[in-house]
Design an enzyme around this catalytic site. Structure first.
Site, PDB file in Angstrom:
ATOM      1  CE  LYS A 152      37.887  44.559  35.706  1.00  0.00           C
ATOM      2  NZ  LYS A 152      38.042  44.913  34.298  1.00  0.00           N
ATOM      3  N   GLY A 181      40.221  29.453  37.797  1.00  0.00           N
ATOM      4  CA  GLY A 181      39.151  29.991  36.965  1.00  0.00           C
ATOM      5  C   GLY A 181      39.551  29.857  35.511  1.00  0.00           C
ATOM      6  CB  SER A 182      39.143  27.925  33.025  1.00  0.00           C
ATOM      7  OG  SER A 182      38.029  27.199  33.532  1.00  0.00           O
ATOM      8  N   GLY A 183      37.058  30.955  32.750  1.00  0.00           N
ATOM      9  CA  GLY A 183      35.984  31.511  31.909  1.00  0.00           C
ATOM     10  C   GLY A 183      36.604  32.347  30.800  1.00  0.00           C
ATOM     11  CG  ASN A 184      35.310  36.020  27.762  1.00  0.00           C
ATOM     12  OD1 ASN A 184      35.123  37.236  27.803  1.00  0.00           O
ATOM     13  ND2 ASN A 184      35.631  35.424  26.639  1.00  0.00           N
ATOM     14  CD1 TRP A 185      39.574  38.782  34.029  1.00  0.00           C
ATOM     15  CD2 TRP A 185      40.440  39.022  31.984  1.00  0.00           C
ATOM     16  NE1 TRP A 185      40.578  39.704  34.103  1.00  0.00           N
ATOM     17  CE2 TRP A 185      41.143  39.869  32.855  1.00  0.00           C
ATOM     18  CE3 TRP A 185      40.821  38.985  30.643  1.00  0.00           C
ATOM     19  CZ2 TRP A 185      42.200  40.677  32.433  1.00  0.00           C
ATOM     20  CZ3 TRP A 185      41.865  39.803  30.223  1.00  0.00           C
ATOM     21  CH2 TRP A 185      42.544  40.629  31.114  1.00  0.00           C
ATOM     22  CD  GLN A 208      30.337  38.957  37.748  1.00  0.00           C
ATOM     23  OE1 GLN A 208      30.004  39.130  38.917  1.00  0.00           O
ATOM     24  NE2 GLN A 208      30.580  37.761  37.257  1.00  0.00           N
ATOM     25  CE  LYS A 226      34.217  46.588  34.838  1.00  0.00           C
ATOM     26  NZ  LYS A 226      33.648  45.653  33.883  1.00  0.00           N
TER      27      LYS A 226
HETATM   28  N1  LIG Z   1      35.318  38.633  30.477  1.00  0.00           N
HETATM   29  C1  LIG Z   1      35.919  39.809  30.550  1.00  0.00           C
HETATM   30  O1  LIG Z   1      36.060  40.532  29.549  1.00  0.00           O
HETATM   31  C2  LIG Z   1      36.479  40.246  31.862  1.00  0.00           C
HETATM   32  C3  LIG Z   1      37.516  41.174  31.855  1.00  0.00           C
HETATM   33  C4  LIG Z   1      38.041  41.605  33.056  1.00  0.00           C
HETATM   34  C5  LIG Z   1      37.539  41.102  34.247  1.00  0.00           C
HETATM   35  N2  LIG Z   1      36.529  40.207  34.223  1.00  0.00           N
HETATM   36  C6  LIG Z   1      36.083  39.677  35.516  1.00  0.00           C
HETATM   37  O2  LIG Z   1      36.703  38.416  35.711  1.00  0.00           O
HETATM   38  C7  LIG Z   1      35.888  37.581  36.536  1.00  0.00           C
HETATM   39  C8  LIG Z   1      35.733  36.237  35.855  1.00  0.00           C
HETATM   40  O3  LIG Z   1      35.036  36.438  34.651  1.00  0.00           O
HETATM   41  P1  LIG Z   1      35.154  35.509  33.384  1.00  0.00           P
HETATM   42  O4  LIG Z   1      34.810  36.381  32.228  1.00  0.00           O
HETATM   43  O5  LIG Z   1      36.435  34.770  33.337  1.00  0.00           O
HETATM   44  O6  LIG Z   1      33.997  34.422  33.687  1.00  0.00           O
HETATM   45  P2  LIG Z   1      32.768  33.995  32.746  1.00  0.00           P
HETATM   46  O7  LIG Z   1      31.591  34.796  33.102  1.00  0.00           O
HETATM   47  O8  LIG Z   1      33.232  33.953  31.333  1.00  0.00           O
HETATM   48  O9  LIG Z   1      32.565  32.444  33.060  1.00  0.00           O
HETATM   49  C9  LIG Z   1      31.922  31.862  34.076  1.00  0.00           C
HETATM   50  C10 LIG Z   1      32.888  30.848  34.691  1.00  0.00           C
HETATM   51  O10 LIG Z   1      32.297  30.347  35.878  1.00  0.00           O
HETATM   52  C11 LIG Z   1      32.496  28.933  35.906  1.00  0.00           C
HETATM   53  N3  LIG Z   1      31.478  28.326  36.740  1.00  0.00           N
HETATM   54  C12 LIG Z   1      30.188  28.043  36.447  1.00  0.00           C
HETATM   55  N4  LIG Z   1      29.583  27.475  37.515  1.00  0.00           N
HETATM   56  C13 LIG Z   1      30.524  27.388  38.495  1.00  0.00           C
HETATM   57  C14 LIG Z   1      30.524  26.923  39.834  1.00  0.00           C
HETATM   58  N5  LIG Z   1      29.420  26.424  40.385  1.00  0.00           N
HETATM   59  N6  LIG Z   1      31.666  27.014  40.554  1.00  0.00           N
HETATM   60  C15 LIG Z   1      32.775  27.549  40.020  1.00  0.00           C
HETATM   61  N7  LIG Z   1      32.851  28.013  38.749  1.00  0.00           N
HETATM   62  C16 LIG Z   1      31.730  27.938  38.012  1.00  0.00           C
HETATM   63  C17 LIG Z   1      32.413  28.517  34.459  1.00  0.00           C
HETATM   64  O11 LIG Z   1      33.000  27.268  34.282  1.00  0.00           O
HETATM   65  C18 LIG Z   1      33.198  29.638  33.797  1.00  0.00           C
HETATM   66  O12 LIG Z   1      34.568  29.350  33.853  1.00  0.00           O
HETATM   67  C19 LIG Z   1      34.585  38.358  36.745  1.00  0.00           C
HETATM   68  O13 LIG Z   1      34.633  39.004  37.978  1.00  0.00           O
HETATM   69  C20 LIG Z   1      34.596  39.403  35.629  1.00  0.00           C
HETATM   70  O14 LIG Z   1      33.899  40.581  35.991  1.00  0.00           O
HETATM   71  C21 LIG Z   1      36.012  39.751  33.061  1.00  0.00           C
HETATM   72  O1  LIG Z   2      32.194  42.393  29.765  1.00  0.00           O
HETATM   73  P1  LIG Z   2      32.076  43.072  31.095  1.00  0.00           P
HETATM   74  O2  LIG Z   2      30.950  44.045  31.144  1.00  0.00           O
HETATM   75  O3  LIG Z   2      32.101  42.097  32.226  1.00  0.00           O
HETATM   76  O4  LIG Z   2      33.389  43.959  31.225  1.00  0.00           O
HETATM   77  C1  LIG Z   2      34.600  43.383  30.870  1.00  0.00           C
HETATM   78  C2  LIG Z   2      35.764  43.998  31.575  1.00  0.00           C
HETATM   79  O5  LIG Z   2      35.566  44.161  32.930  1.00  0.00           O
HETATM   80  C3  LIG Z   2      36.220  45.242  30.929  1.00  0.00           C
HETATM   81  O6  LIG Z   2      37.472  45.605  31.470  1.00  0.00           O
END
Ligand SMILES: NC(=O)c1ccc[n+]([C@@H]2O[C@H](COP(=O)([O-])OP(=O)(O)OC[C@H]3O[C@@H](n4cnc5c(N)ncnc54)[C@H](O)[C@@H]3O)[C@@H](O)[C@H]2O)c1
Ligand SMILES: O=P(O)(O)OC[C@H](O)CO
Length: 345
Positions: free
Chosen positions: A120, A9-13, A297, A204
């Site tokens: 999450k 995975g390589s999104g925001n988190w 989410q 949450k």
């Molecule tokens: N962003 C935060 O602040 C944060 C913090 C803690 C936990 N989380 C949790 O981490 C998890 C990942 O979130 P995130 O923020 O890294 O993601 P994100 O929402 O930023 O990004 C979406 C990701 O999904 C990918 N994607 C799109 N289509 C796809 C497909 N068909 N198959 C596979 N991948 C695909 C994209 O390339 C991208 O990497 C979530 O469960 C989120 O709740 C997020």
């Molecule tokens: O940006 P959200 O609402 O997906 O929340 C980000 C993280 O889960 C906070 O810990």
């Protein structure tokens, strides 16, 4: 032998946590291999592959712009290449993409690999809730820990101090992941509860949508605090009802009340909930307008939890979750959030 790490995975988190992993593997040369591969769902950005941009600019310009990633993080578009030689698998992608991905790698991974997930969400299968760690464990046949906490990705990436919680089954796995993630600005606590943190992390998001409704409607801090408190109570009620292994003190960790507070103040779910209450736009449109490819989410999670509670005839015990779902699907106006006790009767 030093352990190879794969980031899936390589999104925001995913990108923010890759920065920490890159820093820590470089420091712990006896424990970890010096390079970590990161699986990137390939896409084109202005005519160039995202993997190529990450590997040359060392920045995920789409999902974490403005943050330099360590050069030992290598972006790879082929999933098999990322997982096949890894000892530690870090799953960090929106949960809707996980089931297909797991089936694709189940015969490719090392049999003694250990996983951790930072996702999450939960699954809803045949009327039952299935935590993500259980799904990973069932499909891949390996131990799976959880990492959850008050961790808005952009703030972690800027190295602003925060805490997080790792839930482990075996102490050994908890300790190795502590070494992989703990830094001065990202303070890890390890606890022997895998399921409690991940249920908190999923639920949450529902409360965050509700907090967003309050913000969008212009309600003040008292009302928002009430929604957060009631939400925490329902989170705890749901988690304790679901599993006897959930430990009550988990709710006081970063993954419990800590994450709830940060997500209701500064998260994406909150932001989208506020915009929904203000504009009444469809969620797909809101996601497109506000999140640039990132995912909301809380809305699907509210639906999944609603379905579980409805199947089990338990909606009356979780009136806030029920109300937030009904607002999300347009059955109620956002302002009805404060009538959560009576509006479903
Ligand atoms: N962003 C935060 O602040 C944060 C913090 C803690 C936990 N989380 C949790 O981490 C998890 C990942 O979130 P995130 O923020 O890294 O993601 P994100 O929402 O930023 O990004 C979406 C990701 O999904 C990918 N994607 C799109 N289509 C796809 C497909 N068909 N198959 C596979 N991948 C695909 C994209 O390339 C991208 O990497 C979530 O469960 C989120 O709740 C997020
Ligand atoms: O940006 P959200 O609402 O997906 O929340 C980000 C993280 O889960 C906070 O810990």
């Amino acid at each position: 032998m030093s352990k190879k790490v794969a980031i899936i995975g390589s999104g925001n988190w995913g990108s923010a946590i890759a920065k920490i992993i890159g820093m820590n593997v470089a420091k712990n040369t006896t424990v970890f291999d010096q390079k970590a591969k990161m699986w990137v769902y390939e896409e084109m950005i202005d005519g160039q592959k995202l993997t190529e941009i990450i590997n040359t600019k060392h920045e995920n310009v789409k999902y974490l712009p403005g943050i330099k990633l360590p050069e030992n993080i290598v972006a790879v578009p082929e999933l098999d290449d990322v997982v096949s030689d890894a000892d530690l698998l870090v799953f960090v992608l929106p949960h809707q993409f996980l089931p297909r991905l797991l089936n694709g790698i189940k015969d490719k991974i090392k049999k003694d690999a250990v996983a951790i997930h930072l996702i999450k969400g939960v699954f809803f299968i045949d009327g039952e809730m299935v935590p993500i760690s259980s799904r990973i464990k069932d499909v891949l046949g390996i131990e799976c820990c959880t990492l959850m906490g008050a961790n808005v990705a952009n703030e972690v990436a800027r190295e602003e101090f925060c805490e997080t919680t790792i839930g482990y089954e075996t102490q050994e796995a908890g300790e190795v992941f502590f070494k992989l993630f703990n830094t001065k600005f990202f303070e890890v606590t390890i606890i022997q509860d895998v399921t409690g943190p991940e249920i908190c992390g999923a639920l949450k998001n529902i409360v965050a949508i509700g907090s967003g409704f309050c913000d969008g409607l212009g309600y003040g801090g008292n009302t928002k605090a009430a929604i957060m408190r009631i939400g925490l109570k329902e989170m705890r009620g749901f988690a304790m009802m679901y599993s006897k292994t959930v430990v009550e003190s988990t709710f006081l960790e970063s993954c419990g009340v800590g994450d709830l507070i940060t997500t209701c103040i500064g998260g994406r779910n909150r932001k989208c909930g506020a915009y929904f209450a203000k504009t009444g736009k469809a969620w797909e449109v809101i996601e497109k307008e506000l999140l640039n490819g990132q995912k909301i989410q809380g809305v699907p999670c509210a639906k999944e939890i609603y379905e579980i509670l409805s199947t089990k005839n338990l909606l009356a015990k979780f009136p806030l979750f029920h109300t937030i779902h009904r607002i999300c699907v347009g059955e109620l106006e956002p302002k009805e959030i404060i009538n959560y006790k009576s509006v479903n009767n």
